[in-house]
Motif scaffolding. Sequence first.
Motif, mmCIF file in Angstrom:
data_model
loop_
_atom_site.group_PDB
_atom_site.id
_atom_site.type_symbol
_atom_site.label_atom_id
_atom_site.label_comp_id
_atom_site.label_asym_id
_atom_site.label_seq_id
_atom_site.Cartn_x
_atom_site.Cartn_y
_atom_site.Cartn_z
ATOM 1 N N UNK A 47 39.377 36.755 76.104
ATOM 2 C CA UNK A 47 39.820 36.352 74.774
ATOM 3 C C UNK A 47 39.085 35.133 74.248
ATOM 4 N N UNK A 48 38.448 34.356 75.119
ATOM 5 C CA UNK A 48 37.726 33.175 74.645
ATOM 6 C C UNK A 48 36.542 33.532 73.755
ATOM 7 N N UNK A 49 36.064 34.773 73.844
ATOM 8 C CA UNK A 49 34.980 35.180 72.950
ATOM 9 C C UNK A 49 35.445 35.250 71.500
ATOM 10 N N UNK A 50 36.768 35.165 71.273
ATOM 11 C CA UNK A 50 37.261 35.089 69.899
ATOM 12 C C UNK A 50 36.890 33.772 69.232
ATOM 13 N N UNK A 51 36.636 32.735 70.032
ATOM 14 C CA UNK A 51 36.296 31.433 69.450
ATOM 15 C C UNK A 51 34.940 31.431 68.751
ATOM 16 N N UNK A 52 33.848 31.888 69.370
ATOM 17 C CA UNK A 52 32.599 31.953 68.601
ATOM 18 C C UNK A 52 32.675 32.919 67.433
ATOM 19 N N UNK A 53 33.454 34.005 67.574
ATOM 20 C CA UNK A 53 33.612 34.922 66.444
ATOM 21 C C UNK A 53 34.324 34.240 65.285
ATOM 22 N N UNK A 54 35.370 33.456 65.596
ATOM 23 C CA UNK A 54 36.072 32.714 64.549
ATOM 24 C C UNK A 54 35.159 31.677 63.905
ATOM 25 N N UNK A 55 34.305 31.045 64.710
ATOM 26 C CA UNK A 55 33.377 30.052 64.163
ATOM 27 C C UNK A 55 32.393 30.695 63.189
ATOM 28 N N UNK A 56 31.920 31.885 63.518
ATOM 29 C CA UNK A 56 31.010 32.583 62.609
ATOM 30 C C UNK A 56 31.685 32.892 61.266
ATOM 31 N N UNK A 57 32.923 33.393 61.322
ATOM 32 C CA UNK A 57 33.639 33.703 60.080
ATOM 33 C C UNK A 57 33.952 32.427 59.304
ATOM 34 N N UNK B 243 38.270 37.213 54.990
ATOM 35 C CA UNK B 243 37.458 36.532 56.004
ATOM 36 C C UNK B 243 38.197 35.318 56.546
ATOM 37 N N UNK B 244 38.865 34.562 55.662
ATOM 38 C CA UNK B 244 39.611 33.392 56.094
ATOM 39 C C UNK B 244 40.756 33.774 57.020
ATOM 40 N N UNK B 245 41.506 34.818 56.653
ATOM 41 C CA UNK B 245 42.621 35.256 57.496
ATOM 42 C C UNK B 245 42.125 35.760 58.850
ATOM 43 N N UNK B 246 40.990 36.461 58.859
ATOM 44 C CA UNK B 246 40.420 36.927 60.118
ATOM 45 C C UNK B 246 40.001 35.748 61.001
ATOM 46 N N UNK B 247 39.435 34.706 60.381
ATOM 47 C CA UNK B 247 39.052 33.510 61.143
ATOM 48 C C UNK B 247 40.277 32.822 61.728
ATOM 49 N N UNK B 248 41.367 32.750 60.951
ATOM 50 C CA UNK B 248 42.612 32.167 61.458
ATOM 51 C C UNK B 248 43.139 32.962 62.646
ATOM 52 N N UNK B 249 43.114 34.284 62.514
ATOM 53 C CA UNK B 249 43.642 35.150 63.576
ATOM 54 C C UNK B 249 42.843 34.990 64.868
ATOM 55 N N UNK B 250 41.528 35.002 64.749
ATOM 56 C CA UNK B 250 40.683 34.831 65.932
ATOM 57 C C UNK B 250 40.826 33.426 66.524
ATOM 58 N N UNK B 251 40.993 32.417 65.677
ATOM 59 C CA UNK B 251 41.184 31.060 66.178
ATOM 60 C C UNK B 251 42.493 30.940 66.956
#
Length: 228
Positions: A58-68, A85-93
């Motif tokens: 699940x830690x790979x969600x952090x670089x994905x959130x950073x990209x978004x 995009x903002x909501x997706x970044x929040x979810x991944x964060x």
Amino acid sequence: MTKEGTAISISHHHTASGRPLRVSPAWVGGAGSAQHDHLLPVREAVWVWSVRRYARTALWALPAAALLHGWTTLGMDTPPGPLVVTLAAYWLSTIAMIALAGLLAGTRTRRSAVAGLLVGLAGFVLSLPLAALPDDMAAAGSPLTAAQLQTAEVVASAAVGVGWTLLGWAVFRCRLVNPADGVLLMLAAATIGAGAHAQRPLPTVGALLLLAAGTGLAWTAGRLIPRH
């Protein structure tokens, strides 16, 4: 089976049935486990292993959130819209925060990690209903004025920034992963806490710092325990 048979030595890596237990000493007891021969019940060791496997992935969600997050700071038009995009970044964060707290649960900085998780989640919960509102406008029927909603947005961004700062401090002092990733995470938290009020290109720089920290943490976590 005797009481001694229900406990295992971390250095032997065996369950009660005699099968190998794939748990790394540093993951179970933190930095000091390799030097001390602690005993750990089998069911607890398996549970710790399962939590660490989740955290590693699940830690790979952090670089994905950073990209978004970085995408939203560029001000470019996106097909799904900036809100999606903002909501997706929040979810991944949020996923990344939970994973990072799970990664640090067995270290000496677990209290800082849990505090960062709770504060960060509070900030995300407060940010979600405000993300869809236009600037300087209040929702119909809202008991808060536009100025009060703007203050709530600042508080929410600050809470998220404080959460990442506490998690970055926990990473820096845990002696489990690269401390440089903790420094990068704390630097990124400063721009995250500033939210939309930060001057460009500071939010974009913060997203790049978060991307570097997230990639380093996810890569290091993947090498801490076996894949199977």
